[in-house]
Write a protein that holds these residues in place. Structure first.
Motif, PDB file in Angstrom:
ATOM      1  N   ALA A 162      46.134  32.874 104.220  1.00 62.92           N
ATOM      2  CA  ALA A 162      45.996  31.953 105.348  1.00 62.92           C
ATOM      3  C   ALA A 162      46.240  30.513 104.916  1.00 62.92           C
ATOM      4  CB  ALA A 162      44.615  32.094 105.976  1.00 62.92           C
ATOM      5  N   MET A 163      45.774  30.166 103.735  1.00 65.81           N
ATOM      6  CA  MET A 163      45.984  28.797 103.244  1.00 65.81           C
ATOM      7  C   MET A 163      47.471  28.528 103.018  1.00 65.81           C
ATOM      8  SD  MET A 163      44.753  25.914 102.519  1.00 65.81           S
ATOM      9  CE  MET A 163      43.049  25.950 102.124  1.00 65.81           C
ATOM     10  N   ALA A 164      48.171  29.503 102.475  1.00 65.48           N
ATOM     11  CA  ALA A 164      49.599  29.323 102.231  1.00 65.48           C
ATOM     12  C   ALA A 164      50.370  29.170 103.536  1.00 65.48           C
ATOM     13  CB  ALA A 164      50.143  30.508 101.434  1.00 65.48           C
ATOM     14  N   SER A 165      50.040  29.975 104.527  1.00 66.14           N
ATOM     15  CA  SER A 165      50.760  29.879 105.799  1.00 66.14           C
ATOM     16  C   SER A 165      50.324  28.681 106.622  1.00 66.14           C
ATOM     17  CB  SER A 165      50.584  31.163 106.601  1.00 66.14           C
ATOM     18  OG  SER A 165      49.229  31.356 106.935  1.00 66.14           O
ATOM     19  N   SER A 166      49.101  28.200 106.424  1.00 69.18           N
ATOM     20  CA  SER A 166      48.627  27.060 107.213  1.00 69.18           C
ATOM     21  C   SER A 166      49.425  25.796 106.913  1.00 69.18           C
ATOM     22  CB  SER A 166      47.139  26.807 106.963  1.00 69.18           C
ATOM     23  OG  SER A 166      46.927  26.326 105.651  1.00 69.18           O
ATOM     24  N   VAL A 167      49.921  25.665 105.694  1.00 67.61           N
ATOM     25  CA  VAL A 167      50.743  24.499 105.351  1.00 67.61           C
ATOM     26  C   VAL A 167      51.983  24.450 106.240  1.00 67.61           C
ATOM     27  CG1 VAL A 167      52.123  23.441 103.524  1.00 67.61           C
ATOM     28  CG2 VAL A 167      49.903  24.439 102.980  1.00 67.61           C
ATOM     29  N   ILE A 168      52.612  25.589 106.447  1.00 64.12           N
ATOM     30  CA  ILE A 168      53.804  25.650 107.291  1.00 64.12           C
ATOM     31  C   ILE A 168      53.449  25.335 108.740  1.00 64.12           C
ATOM     32  CG2 ILE A 168      55.608  27.188 108.176  1.00 64.12           C
ATOM     33  CD1 ILE A 168      55.383  28.631 105.417  1.00 64.12           C
TER      34      ILE A 168
END
Length: 115
Positions: free
Chosen positions: A47-53
């Motif tokens: 979730a953290m990785a996709s939240s940046v996008i």
């Protein structure tokens, strides 16, 4: 096994946390408490990785997001304290019942076309 969990979650349109817990508990023989916390950690990293996008694209509304973040923070802290004192067998039964209810709900929604 995690690849199958990801594939199933993509096909069903749900998070793969439930499948990861089942895989780690039954197939990998990791203790249930450890498998639930590991699954939660893996979902958090994803979730953290996709939240940046999502933030870069402007899809996240900060006014709506902050109350959710605060609720998740307090819920996670309370859950961590409860998990330490919970009997793993009772936790496993609760998890199985929860997964069963979710499965029935998904089947019901699929039959009625509420996908």
């Amino acid at each position: 096994m995690m690849g199958i969990a990801g594939m199933m979650s993509g096909l069903l349109g749900i998070g793969s946390g439930a499948f990861k817990v089942i895989a780690m508990d039954n197939i990998m023989r990791i203790p249930f408490k450890v498998s639930t916390t590991t699954s939660n950690f893996m979902m958090g990293v994803t979730a953290m990785a996709s939240s940046v996008i999502y933030i870069q694209k402007g899809y996240i509304e900060p006014g709506i997001c902050m109350p959710v973040v605060i609720g998740v923070l307090f819920g996670a802290m309370a859950g961590a304290k409860i998990l330490v004192r919970t009997n793993p067998k009772k936790l496993r039964i609760f998890f199985a019942c929860l997964i069963f209810v979710l499965a029935i709900n998904m089947i019901y929604n699929g039959i009625n076309g509420k996908i």
